[in-house]
Design an enzyme around this catalytic site. Structure first.
Site, mmCIF file in Angstrom:
data_model
loop_
_atom_site.group_PDB
_atom_site.id
_atom_site.type_symbol
_atom_site.label_atom_id
_atom_site.label_comp_id
_atom_site.label_asym_id
_atom_site.label_seq_id
_atom_site.Cartn_x
_atom_site.Cartn_y
_atom_site.Cartn_z
ATOM 1 N N CYS A 1 12.296 22.937 36.227
ATOM 2 C CA CYS A 1 10.882 22.588 36.280
ATOM 3 C C CYS A 1 10.127 23.715 36.990
ATOM 4 O O CYS A 1 10.698 24.463 37.760
ATOM 5 C CB CYS A 1 10.615 21.285 37.012
ATOM 6 S SG CYS A 1 11.633 19.914 36.495
ATOM 7 N N ARG B 1 11.210 27.505 32.500
ATOM 8 C CA ARG B 1 11.994 26.694 33.439
ATOM 9 C C ARG B 1 12.161 25.256 32.968
ATOM 10 O O ARG B 1 12.908 24.496 33.571
ATOM 11 C CB ARG B 1 11.310 26.692 34.812
ATOM 12 C CG ARG B 1 11.218 28.051 35.434
ATOM 13 C CD ARG B 1 10.433 27.971 36.716
ATOM 14 N NE ARG B 1 11.209 27.341 37.755
ATOM 15 C CZ ARG B 1 11.741 27.967 38.783
ATOM 16 N NH1 ARG B 1 11.600 29.252 38.910
ATOM 17 N NH2 ARG B 1 12.420 27.313 39.692
ATOM 18 N N TRP C 1 11.555 19.614 33.280
ATOM 19 C CA TRP C 1 12.846 19.494 32.587
ATOM 20 C C TRP C 1 13.443 18.202 33.126
ATOM 21 O O TRP C 1 13.732 18.090 34.315
ATOM 22 C CB TRP C 1 13.744 20.694 32.900
ATOM 23 C CG TRP C 1 15.043 20.655 32.164
ATOM 24 C CD1 TRP C 1 15.263 21.063 30.881
ATOM 25 C CD2 TRP C 1 16.305 20.181 32.654
ATOM 26 N NE1 TRP C 1 16.580 20.874 30.545
ATOM 27 C CE2 TRP C 1 17.244 20.334 31.611
ATOM 28 C CE3 TRP C 1 16.733 19.655 33.870
ATOM 29 C CZ2 TRP C 1 18.581 19.971 31.742
ATOM 30 C CZ3 TRP C 1 18.063 19.292 34.001
ATOM 31 C CH2 TRP C 1 18.974 19.459 32.948
ATOM 32 N N ASN D 1 9.985 19.469 42.190
ATOM 33 C CA ASN D 1 11.202 20.020 41.576
ATOM 34 C C ASN D 1 12.356 19.610 42.466
ATOM 35 O O ASN D 1 12.250 19.690 43.691
ATOM 36 C CB ASN D 1 11.185 21.550 41.564
ATOM 37 C CG ASN D 1 10.217 22.109 40.574
ATOM 38 O OD1 ASN D 1 9.623 21.373 39.804
ATOM 39 N ND2 ASN D 1 10.051 23.417 40.596
ATOM 40 N N GLY D 2 13.486 19.240 41.871
ATOM 41 C CA GLY D 2 14.649 18.869 42.680
ATOM 42 C C GLY D 2 15.057 17.446 42.375
ATOM 43 O O GLY D 2 14.648 16.865 41.363
ATOM 44 N N GLU E 1 31.618 33.066 24.928
ATOM 45 C CA GLU E 1 30.188 33.377 24.904
ATOM 46 C C GLU E 1 29.623 33.191 23.490
ATOM 47 O O GLU E 1 28.513 32.686 23.317
ATOM 48 C CB GLU E 1 29.980 34.812 25.413
ATOM 49 C CG GLU E 1 28.551 35.322 25.397
ATOM 50 C CD GLU E 1 27.564 34.513 26.245
ATOM 51 O OE1 GLU E 1 27.996 33.621 26.995
ATOM 52 O OE2 GLU E 1 26.359 34.755 26.116
ATOM 53 N N LYS F 1 26.631 30.586 22.613
ATOM 54 C CA LYS F 1 25.372 31.008 21.969
ATOM 55 C C LYS F 1 25.080 30.147 20.736
ATOM 56 O O LYS F 1 23.954 29.711 20.529
ATOM 57 C CB LYS F 1 25.430 32.478 21.530
ATOM 58 C CG LYS F 1 25.341 33.518 22.602
ATOM 59 C CD LYS F 1 23.976 33.717 23.217
ATOM 60 C CE LYS F 1 23.784 32.860 24.421
ATOM 61 N NZ LYS F 1 24.262 33.260 25.674
ATOM 62 N N GLU G 1 24.016 26.669 21.803
ATOM 63 C CA GLU G 1 22.699 26.643 22.452
ATOM 64 C C GLU G 1 21.559 26.797 21.458
ATOM 65 O O GLU G 1 20.568 26.091 21.523
ATOM 66 C CB GLU G 1 22.569 27.834 23.426
ATOM 67 C CG GLU G 1 23.257 27.703 24.740
ATOM 68 C CD GLU G 1 23.036 28.949 25.595
ATOM 69 O OE1 GLU G 1 22.662 28.806 26.751
ATOM 70 O OE2 GLU G 1 23.248 30.079 25.097
ATOM 71 N N HIS H 1 48.234 24.925 20.880
ATOM 72 C CA HIS H 1 48.509 23.776 21.740
ATOM 73 C C HIS H 1 47.446 22.692 21.630
ATOM 74 O O HIS H 1 47.322 21.869 22.522
ATOM 75 C CB HIS H 1 48.643 24.234 23.201
ATOM 76 C CG HIS H 1 49.777 25.192 23.402
ATOM 77 N ND1 HIS H 1 51.093 24.835 23.260
ATOM 78 C CD2 HIS H 1 49.792 26.525 23.676
ATOM 79 C CE1 HIS H 1 51.872 25.881 23.468
ATOM 80 N NE2 HIS H 1 51.098 26.925 23.711
ATOM 81 N N LYS I 1 15.791 27.855 30.998
ATOM 82 C CA LYS I 1 16.262 29.191 31.344
ATOM 83 C C LYS I 1 16.835 29.229 32.745
ATOM 84 O O LYS I 1 17.790 29.945 33.024
ATOM 85 C CB LYS I 1 15.082 30.167 31.224
ATOM 86 C CG LYS I 1 15.417 31.611 31.505
ATOM 87 C CD LYS I 1 16.236 32.178 30.390
ATOM 88 C CE LYS I 1 16.608 33.634 30.603
ATOM 89 N NZ LYS I 1 17.834 33.949 29.805
HETATM 90 C C1 G6P Z 1 21.080 28.282 31.916
HETATM 91 C C2 G6P Z 1 20.660 29.238 30.830
HETATM 92 C C3 G6P Z 1 21.832 30.147 30.467
HETATM 93 C C4 G6P Z 1 22.346 30.858 31.703
HETATM 94 C C5 G6P Z 1 22.698 29.884 32.831
HETATM 95 C C6 G6P Z 1 22.943 30.602 34.144
HETATM 96 O O1 G6P Z 1 22.012 27.396 31.421
HETATM 97 O O2 G6P Z 1 20.225 28.533 29.692
HETATM 98 O O3 G6P Z 1 21.400 31.094 29.510
HETATM 99 O O4 G6P Z 1 23.464 31.610 31.369
HETATM 100 O O5 G6P Z 1 21.618 28.976 33.051
HETATM 101 O O6 G6P Z 1 21.742 31.213 34.533
HETATM 102 P P1 G6P Z 1 21.634 32.409 35.532
HETATM 103 O O7 G6P Z 1 20.162 32.653 35.671
HETATM 104 O O8 G6P Z 1 22.271 31.969 36.817
HETATM 105 O O9 G6P Z 1 22.360 33.571 34.941
#
Ligand code: G6P
Length: 613
Positions: free
Chosen positions: A2, A27, A73, A99-100, A487, A491, A494, A510, A608
């Protein structure tokens, strides 16, 4: 997560609030809202969806020189207008953005309800406004009509984390803010003061800022800020100047931020390496670590901590460090580490990896290490972020602004910063100057290889057709390619919401092999390295079960003939192969999201910067 923005002063509040919300939208983008006070009246606007929906609803001419705003969020309570912030008390005289998480919500809500309070949302945050309202009215001996005292009294009874801004209709000359675990920064202007959860919301207005610390309660007015401890006296406000300031989020000539950021990787990598390599000595220097060779010699082990994509970069990093520097290294998900009462060796060096520098669990892990007397440094993108500030020492990865929710260029730059650290450490231990120079030569060549691949990325669109309607996509890789597989899967989940799993290739038999049916898409990452042949055997095992296999491999390697589809990346040292093999996977996620009509830069349910546990 947020975002919070607030302002008070000479200018109209609404443009500042809406502009700040737009900058903070990454955010969280479930809902947005704002409250302003004018002529003793509090006006509230809230809307589900993006800030632009809110902006449509709010009259641009709405008067008021003081206001608070929020982009949400959802944590507690669904994505509805009633759950959007700000929350107001029964008389609409007080508004709060938060926030929190309030952890003792259950007991406090029950107590307030028993005394007649009617809740209009399902959020934990609404508790705050009702508590503040009661104390403002003089409950429990708190001086009536004292905003600062009311907020302090409320915060004494809640448990959890907060960054809050509170607006009182009866006190239009002030905003009360408080921080505990959720960052807030005050911006000092000329006759106008600002508050935000992220300094980048303030860049259009000022570079003079005061960061609030955990436990601070602040009284903000048009002249500036006075900060107090929750249970104590006045705190000296340290005014800092923001040096590195990123501009607006703008995809430029690209249709999406994510694509722009993928294509920015060559320059981003060059920035990360620039000035840090000592070619003649085949070594590197990282000024931000402030570590002499004798400190490096004492290191017993290295711990790497992060979440999401940053964790995958940690997994690459530990392999570089162990293989080249021969120092024991371990990668761990920050949210696990912080809560398992970890052993912290005083001779170990920990790194907290984070693009945003604000991820709550990574910040929590930093604090846990510090409490236990360990040494922790940041590997962070956002200058002046909470993790960078808490660690005090570390490495900025210099990716430049990364605004798309799915991280791309920060992943590459985290790996490249770790490659530089590995070189420093390895030269101090086992690596000869000759081998160091070879390593440097290969590392410095990577940005151009990335550039070359991105100019001609191969048959990604065919792979999109394979995966876009798949019930499951399996990603496989060994060694340094195992985190790349993870990764790639992350991706695609996401950005395109395609169900994926990633497994180290050897472990596939396994369990995941049971999922394979005729035509199941499997993506194998197998650059030319010492594990290539073993991965090839696993590829054959998938084919034997009828799977369709795509391989990401080194240019010119005849391993391609064993797969149904092949995507070649330029050859580099096996140590740097993740910087090449991840590229087709980033593009695959992007183009699959595009084909499926997904909101690529703002995928559903994600944010993000994850500033809650
Ligand atoms: C969120 C984002 C990811 C990111 C992760 C860690 O989940 O959507 O893209 O990798 O947070 O974020 P940071 O800012 O700590 O790299």
């Amino acid at each position: 997560m947020c975002g919070i923005v607030a302002t008070i002063g000479l200018g109209p509040a609404i443009p500042v609030l809406l502009d700040g919300l737009r900058r903070l939208e990454y955010r969280g983008y479930d809902s947005a809202g704002l409250a302003v006070v004018d002529g003793g009246q509090l006006t509230l606007h809230r809307q589900v969806g993006r800030v632009r929906e809110l902006a449509r609803q709010v009259p641009g001419t709405l008067p008021g020189h003081v206001g608070i705003a929020h982009t949400r969020w959802a944590t507690h309570g669904k994505v509805t207008q009633a759950n959007a912030h700000p929350h107001v008390d029964a008389d609409r005289r007080i508004a709060v953005v938060h926030n929190g998480i309030i952890e003792n919500m259950g007991v406090l809500k029950a107590r307030l309800q028993a005394s007649g309070v009617v809740f209009r949302s399902e959020t934990d945050s609404e508790i705050l406004v009702h508590l503040i309202s009661r104390y403002y009215a003089g409950e429990d001996g708190v001086p009536a009509g004292d905003p600062l005292a009311a907020v302090r009294a409320a915060l004494r009874v809640v448990r959890g984390t907060w960054g809050i801004a509170v607006l009182f209709a009866d006190e239009p000359d002030m905003i009360i803010a408080a921080r505990n675990g959720s960052p807030l920064v005050v911006g000092l202007g000329d006759g106008q003061t600002y508050l935000a959860s992220d300094p980048h919301a303030l860049i259009a207005y000022t570079r003079r800022v005061v960061f609030l610390e955990d436990g601070d309660v602040a009284r903000i007015d048009a002249r500036g800020v006075q900060t107090f401890q929750l249970d104590g006296g006045l705190v000296d406000s340290v005014i800092e100047t923001m040096d590195e300031v990123w501009g607006d989020e703008d995809s430029g000539d690209y249709p999406h931020l994510m694509l722009k950021e993928i294509y920015e990787q060559p320059e981003a990598l060059e920035r990360c390496l620039s000035g840090r390599i000592v070619p003649a000595g085949g070594t590197a220097k990282l000024g931000g670590l402030d570590m002499a060779p004798k400190d490096l010699a004492k290191l017993s082990r290295v711990g790497l901590l992060g979440c999401g994509t940053a964790f995958h970069a940690c997994q690459v990093g530990v392999q570089l460090i162990e293989q080249l520097a021969r120092v024991p290294a371990k990668a761990e998900i920050a949210s696990e580490f912080r809560h398992r009462n970890p052993l912290v060796d005083p001779d170990a060096l920990f790194f907290a990896l984070s693009q945003s520098g604000e991820t709550a669990d990574t910040l929590g892990a930093v604090r846990e290490i510090q409490v236990k007397g360990g040494t922790v440094m940041g590997i962070v993108n956002v200058v002046g972020s909470s993790i960078a500030r808490s660690c005090g020492r570390g490495v900025y990865i210099h990716s430049g602004p990364e605004m798309a929710v799915a991280s791309t260029k920060a992943f590459s730059n985290m790996i490249s910063a770790l490659a530089v650290f590995t070189l420093m450490l390895a030269r101090q231990r086992t690596l000869s100057a000759y081998d160091g120079r070879l390593y440097v030569e290969q590392l410095l060549a990577v940005p151009d290889l990335v550039r070359r691949y991105l100019e001609n990325p191969g048959p990604i669109d065919t792979l999109v057709e394979w995966v876009k309607d798949a019930g499951l996509v399996l990603f496989l890789g060994r060694g340094l390619s195992a985190p790349v597989a993870a990764e790639g899967a992350l991706k695609l989940m996401e950005v395109a919401y395609v169900p994926c799993i990633a497994y180290p290739s050897g472990e596939m038999k396994h369990g995941p092999i049971a999922l394979l049916e005729t035509g199941s898409p499997v993506i194998v990452i197998a650059p030319r390295d010492e594990l290539r042949d073993k991965t090839l055997s696993n590829l054959q095992e998938c084919k034997a079960r009828g799977a369709r296999v795509a391989i990401i491999h080194t240019e010119g390697d005849d391993i391609a003939q064993h797969a149904d589809l092949s995507i070649a990346v330029p050859e580099t040292s096996p140590f740097f192969s993740p910087l090449l093999t991840v590229l087709p996977l980033q593009l695959l996620a992007y183009r699959t999201g595009l084909a499926l009509g997904c909101d690529i830069d703002r995928p559903r349910n994600l944010a993000k910067s994850v500033t809650v546990e």
